[in-house]
Design an enzyme around this catalytic site. Structure first.
Site, PDB file in Angstrom:
ATOM      1  CB  SER A 311      23.957  31.046  15.818  1.00 21.65           C
ATOM      2  OG  SER A 311      25.147  31.505  16.399  1.00 21.65           O
ATOM      3  N   GLY A 312      20.765  31.533  16.363  1.00 16.04           N
ATOM      4  CA  GLY A 312      19.438  31.518  15.760  1.00 16.04           C
ATOM      5  C   GLY A 312      18.385  30.838  16.598  1.00 16.04           C
TER       6      GLY A 312
END
Length: 366
Positions: A311-312
């Site tokens: 994520s990210g």
């Protein structure tokens, strides 16, 4: 404020008063986001009388380029204060725009912002092209960082400027306390196995004000570092795309991260195609959930995808030997399942917010 500009105090001013060199809002936000780099040709534009106009390249010089870059939130050092479009830049651009010259800026001038933000999108210490493999080598993704929450990897992120890391809002929402976060740069394996890797302290965490934990949109955040990064080949920024820049469906891009982290795991990467919003919104895929602020990438047949812990992190696409951040890993159903590709925050839809955060915090010394 229909047809007008809304100040943060809810005061409404004429749209023509925005970017006119005079502060009309209490906090000066009407003089922010007055410059942008637009389209695939990287044309510099300024907002004048409510209209975005292309800047003529005649009489361009490095000082004007530097002023434009500062307006976008970049500078040579983190201590410099933004002067905005007023002064020589504003007066000169205003004079040029009166002639309505729709000329492209010289390539050197266009890349001024890249130069002052440390020549983004390059991989000076990586020349080998990986085919069919998924273990990343040093320097292959020099913009990739690990966001460490209380010294444990939680999410990925991308270096976009000397003091700025871009990630997903869901990574930091609910515990956006800088003191519990560190940013790890210049590494491919965790735990850290190379001397060039560095732990960096975080000064501020900003997530999009419209992000909600039960929603899927506006999943973007910025981390401001306490000290600026030194770029050295193993640590480099990735370019942000230009306003209005399109990346065609089927274009092959790269995702990377330490998803489902285990002790001793290396940075993994995969080559995935961009998927059209139409295909990603089919009933058997993600019907009703794909908004303009999202972009899908992967294979509908499954098998290659980002996962928990990624994520990210970046969805990076190469364009004429320059790497651009097209997406930030946001969500998906399961990992690598059939008809469930990865969904990423579409960076082109978030550019105004990104530049505003970088610019306003430079302008007001935050």
């Amino acid at each position: 404020c229909v047809g007008k500009f809304r100040c943060s105090s809810s005061r409404c001013i004429s749209s023509t008063a925005q970017c006119d060199g005079h502060v009309d809002c209490e906090h000066g936000e009407d003089e922010l986001s007055c410059v942008r780099v637009s389209g695939k040709s990287s044309v510099l534009q300024v907002l004048s009388e409510g209209v975005w106009s292309t800047v003529c390249s005649e009489d361009w010089d490095p000082e004007l380029g530097f002023s434009a870059c500062k307006q976008l939130g970049y500078s040579r050092s983190g201590s410099e204060v933004l002067r905005g479009v007023r002064g020589r830049l504003f007066l000169k651009l205003e004079k040029l725009l009166l002639h309505f010259f729709l000329l492209l800026i010289d390539t050197v001038s266009v890349r001024s912002c890249s130069v002052w933000s440390a020549q983004c999108g390059s991989r000076p210490q990586f020349s080998t092209r990986i085919v069919g493999g998924n273990l990343s080598l040093e320097g292959q993704f020099p913009w990739q960082v690990s966001l460490q929450f209380q010294n444990e990897h939680l999410c990925g992120g991308s270096i976009v400027a000397t003091r700025w890391i871009l990630t997903a809002a869901h990574c930091v929402y609910g515990f956006a306390f800088p003191q519990v976060w560190t940013v790890l740069v210049g590494l491919t394996e965790q735990p850290v196995s190379v001397s060039g890797a560095k732990y960096l302290s975080v000064e501020k965490i900003i997530y999009h004000a419209r992000y909600r934990p039960k929603g899927l949109d506006y999943d973007i955040a910025l981390l401001k570092l306490v000290e600026p990064l030194a770029f050295n080949g193993l640590v480099e920024p990735i370019c942000l795309p230009n306003f209005g820049e399109e990346f065609e469906d089927g274009k092959m891009c790269w995702i990377s991260g330490w998803g489902r982290l285990r002790m001793g795991v290396s940075l993994h990467s995969a080559r995935v195609p961009l998927i059209s919003a139409k295909a990603c919104s089919q009933p058997e895929v993600y019907q009703g959930y794909i908004s303009p602020g999202m972009i899908c990438a992967g294979y509908l047949e499954g098998g290659t995808d980002s996962c928990q812990g990624d994520s990210g992190g970046p969805l990076a696409c190469e364009d004429s030997s320059v790497w651009k951040l097209v997406g930030a890993t946001s969500w998906g159903q399961g990992c690598a399942e059939r008809n469930k590709p990865g969904v990423y925050t579409r960076i082109t839809q978030a550019l105004t917010w990104i530049h505003q955060q970088m610019e306003v915090r430079k302008k007001y010394g935050d």
